[in-house]
Design an enzyme around this catalytic site. Structure first.
Site, PDB file in Angstrom:
ATOM      1  CE  LYS A 195      -3.849   1.967   2.890  1.00  0.00           C
ATOM      2  NZ  LYS A 195      -4.717   1.979   3.839  1.00  0.00           N
ATOM      3  CB  SER A 224      -7.958   3.778   2.649  1.00  0.00           C
ATOM      4  OG  SER A 224      -7.392   2.987   3.713  1.00  0.00           O
ATOM      5  CB  SER A 247      -8.418   0.895   5.788  1.00  0.00           C
ATOM      6  OG  SER A 247      -8.929   2.070   5.440  1.00  0.00           O
TER       7      SER A 247
END
Ligand code: GLN
Length: 505
Positions: free
Chosen positions: A98, A173, A197
């Site tokens: 990420k 996210s 997330s």
């Protein structure tokens, strides 16, 4: 057919199997293929890069693809192997990261204009651990700006698509990481979870996502959103891969004072201990009236699949659940407003260069650099911390946080773990909630409570809705019980095949 052509055909078939088809444990099997020289690390990395080139134009899961450094690292692994050097067992296996975890020399944008050109001079502890384990970072994945969101629509650059239906959001996210693993654009990935997330996008894309106990994995080098809630964790297709990855990234780190000094179990070998005799709690607040019937049916089916393995389920209550979302959005915004104060144009990131005064430089820099949702959070957080409102909002939220923690402590006196849906609905349409922050915030209703309590949770593929969209099944356990969560996930995956289904793309 010449011998070398035959060999070439064989290698590419094996690679197609590993990259695209349903190798049961993509990362573990890729490691095995590399160890037994069925293919080289270069071939494996190249196969993923090719697939990214073919598919990611539509899905947009990657913020940056690290083609060159990944191929160079692959060559180094291949050379070490051909010299006969001892290399760690996962050497040469690619991984997606990420884009809020710092990696030396690689852009780390947090999907924010503020950090568009930021290249960290150091590695996050998790990145250091991946590299020590021989893993190859293949790219940085798209996310909601500074990890604030549930759809990746808050990315300053691009919205990722859900591989199961490109009209839908992949969740957020960590939506880029989830969609990349789901679409076979990486065997596994890292995400971060502050209020859901990792687990929410995993649920919506039919992959496994685990939020470890707060402190199990070091946050050093993770760009901070809400420091008392943030945690990094694995996103994989199977419990076995997750066990391996969690083992690689966990452990005490003196550079993160909140990391826990507890031995890291051998998660992989503990998987086989089974689930016989475990008692699961089904919280009635997580199955409210009016819940999407797909979610209720998924939980019922999961219980039916688990009971023959020796698991019993009983109803429990986590009475403060209705206050969790409000509490979460008070605490996370308060912490975000403080953490994001560092983006002032002075040390790093975006800077407005045409200001007449320092104050004007700060103001213009921050106005230009942050997107709408981030600004909303900074304003809310500043408000709830301000004199006169602190007691009414922030202090109160901390009290309710304790009550939520106590709910779980009480429940765990009677049950070993909790079973529930990971999200209230399957994936929603792109654009559907983008202008309605409150609706978006409600996506976290089943995930945020355990961030507030610091507990580990896992979401695994639990089936599909009538429309063919993935549904996520969640287990929650006492602190440092990751092994128990992985055992439950593994047991469930051994009697179901949801995790073996591949998206259409
Ligand atoms: N959707 C939640 C939020 O926007 C969770 C985000 C996260 O876990 N990083 O705050």
């Amino acid at each position: 057919m010449s011998r070398s052509f035959k060999q070439y055909r064989l290698t590419s078939l094996l690679l197609i199997h590993h990259v695209r088809d349903n190798s049961a444990h993509p990362a573990i099997e890729a490691a095995e293929g590399l160890r037994t020289r069925q293919f080289s690390a270069r071939e494996l990395v190249q196969a993923f890069l090719d697939r990214i080139a073919n598919v990611d134009g539509t899905l947009k899961t990657y913020q940056t693809v690290l083609s060159e450094s990944a191929l160079n690292r692959a060559d180094a692994v291949d050379q070490a192997r051909s010299r006969g050097d001892e290399v760690p067992p996962f050497s040469g296996v690619p991984i997606a990261i990420k884009d809020n975890m710092c990696m030396r020399g690689a852009p780390t944008t947090c999907s924010s204009k503020f950090l568009e050109n930021f290249i960290p001079p150091y590695d996050a502890t998790v990145v250091e651990k991946l590299l020590e384990a021989g893993l190859i970072p293949i790219g940085k994945t798209n996310m909601d700006e500074f990890a604030m969101g549930s759809s990746t629509e808050n990315s300053a650059f691009v919205t990722s698509a859900n591989p199961w239906n490109v009209e839908m959001i992949p969740g957020g996210s960590s939506g880029g990481s989830a969609a990349a693993v789901s679409a076979r654009l990486a065997p596994w990935a890292l995400g971060s979870d502050t209020g859901g997330s990792i687990r929410q996008p995993a649920a919506l894309c039919s992959v496994l996502g685990m939020k470890p106990t707060y402190g199990r994995v070091s946050r050093y080098g993770l760009v901070a959103f809400a420091s008392s809630l943030d945690q990094i964790g694995p996103m994989t297709r199977t419990a076995k891969d997750a066990a391996a990855l969690l083992g690689i990234i966990s452990g005490l780190d003196l550079r993160d004072s909140t990391s826990i000094d507890a031995p890291v179990p051998d998660y992989l070998s503990e998987l086989d201990q089974g689930v016989k005799g475990l008692v699961l709690g089904l919280p009635k607040e997580y199955l409210p009236e009016g819940l999407d019937p797909n979610m209720r049916a998924m939980v019922d089916d999961a219980i039916k699949a688990l009971e023959p393995l020796g698991v019993t389920v009983r109803e429990i209550s986590l009475p403060h659940t209705p206050y969790a979302i409000a509490t979460y959005y008070l605490i996370c915004t308060a912490e975000a407003s403080s953490n994001l104060a560092r983006y002032d144009g002075v040390v790093y990131g975006h800077r407005h260069n045409d200001a007449d005064s320092l104050i004007e430089m700060y103001m213009k820099t921050r106005s230009e650099g942050f997107g709408q949702e981030v600004k909303r959070r900074i304003m809310l957080g500043t408000y709830v911390l301000s004199a006169g409102y602190y007691d009414a909002y922030y202090r109160r939220a901390q009290r309710v946080r304790n009550l939520l923690k106590r709910d779980f402590e009480t429940a765990f006196q009677d049950v070993d773990a909790v079973i529930c849906p990971a999200t209230p609905t399957p994936a929603f349409k792109r654009g559907e909630k983008a202008d309605d922050p409150l609706q978006m915030y409600l996506s976290d209703v089943f995930t945020a409570p355990l961030n507030l309590a610091g507990l580990p949770g896992i979401s695994i593929p639990g089936g599909f809705s009538g429309d063919g969209l993935p549904l996520g099944l969640q287990f929650i356990a006492p602190a440092l019980s990751e092994s128990l969560l992985l055992r439950l996930a593994h047991a469930f995956q051994s009697v179901t095949d949801h995790h073996l289904q591949a998206p259409p793309c």
